[in-house]
Design an enzyme around this catalytic site. Structure first.
Site, mmCIF file in Angstrom:
data_model
loop_
_atom_site.group_PDB
_atom_site.id
_atom_site.type_symbol
_atom_site.label_atom_id
_atom_site.label_comp_id
_atom_site.label_asym_id
_atom_site.label_seq_id
_atom_site.Cartn_x
_atom_site.Cartn_y
_atom_site.Cartn_z
ATOM 1 N N ARG A 112 0.896 -1.469 0.253
ATOM 2 C CA ARG A 112 -0.072 0.149 0.389
ATOM 3 C C ARG A 112 0.653 1.596 0.123
ATOM 4 N NH1 ARG A 112 -3.533 -3.535 3.595
ATOM 5 N NH2 ARG A 112 -1.542 -3.835 5.099
ATOM 6 N N GLU A 129 7.507 1.579 -6.375
ATOM 7 C CA GLU A 129 7.082 1.302 -4.989
ATOM 8 C C GLU A 129 7.477 2.423 -3.792
ATOM 9 O OE1 GLU A 129 7.010 -0.713 -2.635
ATOM 10 O OE2 GLU A 129 8.329 -2.497 -2.428
ATOM 11 N N ASP A 144 14.634 -1.225 0.712
ATOM 12 C CA ASP A 144 15.071 -1.423 2.189
ATOM 13 C C ASP A 144 16.118 -3.205 1.985
ATOM 14 O OD1 ASP A 144 15.608 -0.933 4.585
ATOM 15 O OD2 ASP A 144 14.072 -3.029 5.586
ATOM 16 N N LYS A 202 16.466 2.838 0.913
ATOM 17 C CA LYS A 202 18.391 2.849 2.379
ATOM 18 C C LYS A 202 19.299 1.539 2.433
ATOM 19 C CE LYS A 202 14.678 3.263 6.254
ATOM 20 N NZ LYS A 202 13.761 2.226 7.527
ATOM 21 N N ARG A 252 0.231 7.378 7.320
ATOM 22 C CA ARG A 252 0.340 7.141 5.484
ATOM 23 C C ARG A 252 -0.600 8.273 4.504
ATOM 24 N NH1 ARG A 252 1.242 1.845 3.823
ATOM 25 N NH2 ARG A 252 0.398 -0.198 4.729
HETATM 26 P P1 IMP Z 1 11.968 -5.083 1.674
HETATM 27 O O1 IMP Z 1 13.534 -4.043 0.524
HETATM 28 O O2 IMP Z 1 11.557 -6.282 1.147
HETATM 29 O O3 IMP Z 1 12.858 -4.854 3.273
HETATM 30 O O4 IMP Z 1 10.595 -4.513 2.094
HETATM 31 C C1 IMP Z 1 11.042 -2.980 2.065
HETATM 32 C C2 IMP Z 1 9.472 -2.202 2.580
HETATM 33 O O5 IMP Z 1 9.170 -2.563 4.085
HETATM 34 C C3 IMP Z 1 8.423 -1.706 2.108
HETATM 35 O O6 IMP Z 1 8.121 -1.362 0.896
HETATM 36 C C4 IMP Z 1 7.841 -0.708 3.195
HETATM 37 O O7 IMP Z 1 6.691 -1.124 3.063
HETATM 38 C C5 IMP Z 1 9.126 -1.328 4.005
HETATM 39 N N1 IMP Z 1 10.174 -0.185 5.089
HETATM 40 C C6 IMP Z 1 10.760 -0.114 5.277
HETATM 41 N N2 IMP Z 1 11.729 0.556 5.579
HETATM 42 C C7 IMP Z 1 10.407 1.103 6.132
HETATM 43 C C8 IMP Z 1 10.296 2.966 6.987
HETATM 44 O O8 IMP Z 1 11.379 3.220 7.160
HETATM 45 N N3 IMP Z 1 9.328 2.583 7.584
HETATM 46 C C9 IMP Z 1 8.166 2.301 7.006
HETATM 47 N N4 IMP Z 1 7.617 1.226 6.098
HETATM 48 C C10 IMP Z 1 8.942 0.968 5.352
HETATM 49 MG MG MG Z 2 6.032 -1.483 0.492
#
Ligand code: IMP
Ligand code: MG
Length: 181
Positions: free
Chosen positions: A42, A98, A102, A130, A165
């Site tokens: 979302r 996206e 992360d 990040k 959000r």
């Molecule tokens: P990843 O890259 O699979 O670890 O997932 C990324 C997802 O983690 C994003 O789409 C967000 O939903 C969530 N996420 C990562 N860091 C944050 C943050 O600082 N705030 C809010 N959601 C985050």
């Molecule tokens: Mg997400």
């Protein structure tokens, strides 16, 4: 007004400016090509809504859901990706939108599913990155901002437990509210 927010990281004005620049980059790459913008729900809803308004070409806006299990301490769990099943991705040029990259697991899983569905090419447009948290390499072709020191941020679509959000800016959540890892 926003007692849970410690600090504004990206103001609404800064975001608006950057989204316009990103849209120009997207346009320069695809030109008149028909593209499918796949919004990852979302978190990306607000970013995508702003971005597509700056894209004048023929755009098919679609939505995907990614559900990750727990956090990065359980990377063995492949995120669950739900692509729309009534859309034919065969031969399409997909721009995945996206909120934040992360660990990289979510976006990697989306790319894999799109490849399985026959997408001709897949590029990633992420509002935030990040990079220090990355566990799998990801090529983000269009990027809004790089977060230094990987703080937990909310707003502009990003949530904590479903909240914040709606904030029109990105802010650091107050330290005592930040989720433990
Ligand atoms: P990843 O890259 O699979 O670890 O997932 C990324 C997802 O983690 C994003 O789409 C967000 O939903 C969530 N996420 C990562 N860091 C944050 C943050 O600082 N705030 C809010 N959601 C985050
Ligand atoms: Mg997400």
């Amino acid at each position: 007004m926003y007692p849970d927010i410690d600090e504004v990281v990206y103001s609404r004005a800064v975001i608006d400016e950057r989204v316009k620049e990103l849209a120009a980059q997207v346009l320069a790459v695809y030109r008149e090509q028909r593209i499918t913008v796949l919004v990852v729900l979302r978190g990306a809803f607000m970013f995508a809504a702003d971005l597509v308004r700056h894209l004048p070409q023929d755009v098919d806006v679609q939505f995907a859901r990614v559900r990750s299990y727990g956090n990065s301490s359980r990377p063995e769990h492949e995120p669950e990706v739900l692509l729309p099943d009534d859309v034919d991705f065969e031969g399409t040029h997909v721009l995945v939108v996206e909120d934040i990259v992360d660990t990289g697991h979510s976006i990697t899983a989306v790319g894999r599913h799109l490849a399985e569905r026959g997408a001709a090419d897949v590029r990633i447009c992420a509002f935030l990155d990040k990079p220090t948290r990355r566990e799998v390499p990801v090529e983000v072709e269009f990027l809004g901002f790089t977060l230094e020191g990987s703080p937990f941020v909310v707003g502009y679509g990003l949530d904590h437990a479903g909240r914040y959000r709606n904030l029109p800016f990105v802010g650091k959540l107050r330290a005592d509210l930040i989720p433990a890892e």
